[in-house]
Write a protein that holds these residues in place. Structure first.
Motif, mmCIF file in Angstrom:
data_model
loop_
_atom_site.group_PDB
_atom_site.id
_atom_site.type_symbol
_atom_site.label_atom_id
_atom_site.label_comp_id
_atom_site.label_asym_id
_atom_site.label_seq_id
_atom_site.Cartn_x
_atom_site.Cartn_y
_atom_site.Cartn_z
ATOM 1 N N THR A 28 0.813 -1.214 0.000
ATOM 2 C CA THR A 28 0.000 0.000 0.000
ATOM 3 C C THR A 28 0.846 1.264 0.000
ATOM 4 O O THR A 28 0.552 2.204 -0.751
ATOM 5 C CB THR A 28 -0.960 -0.004 1.208
ATOM 6 N N SER A 62 -6.406 -2.772 2.811
ATOM 7 C CA SER A 62 -5.844 -1.422 2.909
ATOM 8 C C SER A 62 -5.400 -0.906 1.543
ATOM 9 O O SER A 62 -5.525 0.289 1.248
ATOM 10 C CB SER A 62 -4.692 -1.372 3.910
ATOM 11 N N LYS A 65 -8.564 0.104 -0.302
ATOM 12 C CA LYS A 65 -9.040 1.396 0.211
ATOM 13 C C LYS A 65 -8.211 2.540 -0.347
ATOM 14 O O LYS A 65 -8.762 3.563 -0.762
ATOM 15 C CB LYS A 65 -9.025 1.415 1.730
#
Length: 132
Positions: A28, A62, A65
């Motif tokens: 991420t 994550s 998102k």
């Protein structure tokens, strides 16, 4: 001056490949740095799999998102008609399902849809999650 504007450069192809790998791996922080620098959150590969699809299928909530926060489409269907939500249901990734639903993913989108996928694999817990 000759131009090959219709053909992506080797450097651009290498960067795209790296972005797809980052989504698959759930890196991420690194992926977000590229998104912040202007990489498209809706980038798709030769099979129509978006970065969101790859991150969702590999269970990285994550990362999903972060992509959605940068404008990724939770309902972008790949060339086989599959949605990121159906991929997350197939992989039994409840946290990814929740992130996608919270971002407006449609459980009836695609073929098979997330709801059909949940029924197909007897994932009643996913059905409860996707029926919101």
């Amino acid at each position: 001056m000759t131009s090959s504007s219709h053909q992506p450069s080797d450097a651009l192809l290498a960067l795209a490949s790296k972005l797809f790998d980052l989504a698959r791996q759930g890196d991420t922080a690194t992926l977000t740095a590229y998104l912040d620098a202007g990489a498209p959150a809706d980038l798709t590969n030769d099979k129509g799999d978006s970065l969101v699809m790859l991150a969702a299928y590999h269970g990285h909530a994550s990362t999903v998102k972060a992509l959605l926060d940068h404008g990724g489409d939770p309902n972008r269907i790949n060339d086989r008609g599959q949605s990121p939500l159906a991929g997350a249901v197939f992989k039994n990734a409840a946290d990814v399902v929740r992130v996608l639903l919270d971002a407006g993913a449609d459980p009836t989108f695609g073929h098979p849809s997330a709801l059909e996928t949940a029924r197909m694999f007897a994932r009643t817990d996913m059905l409860n999650t996707t029926s919101h």
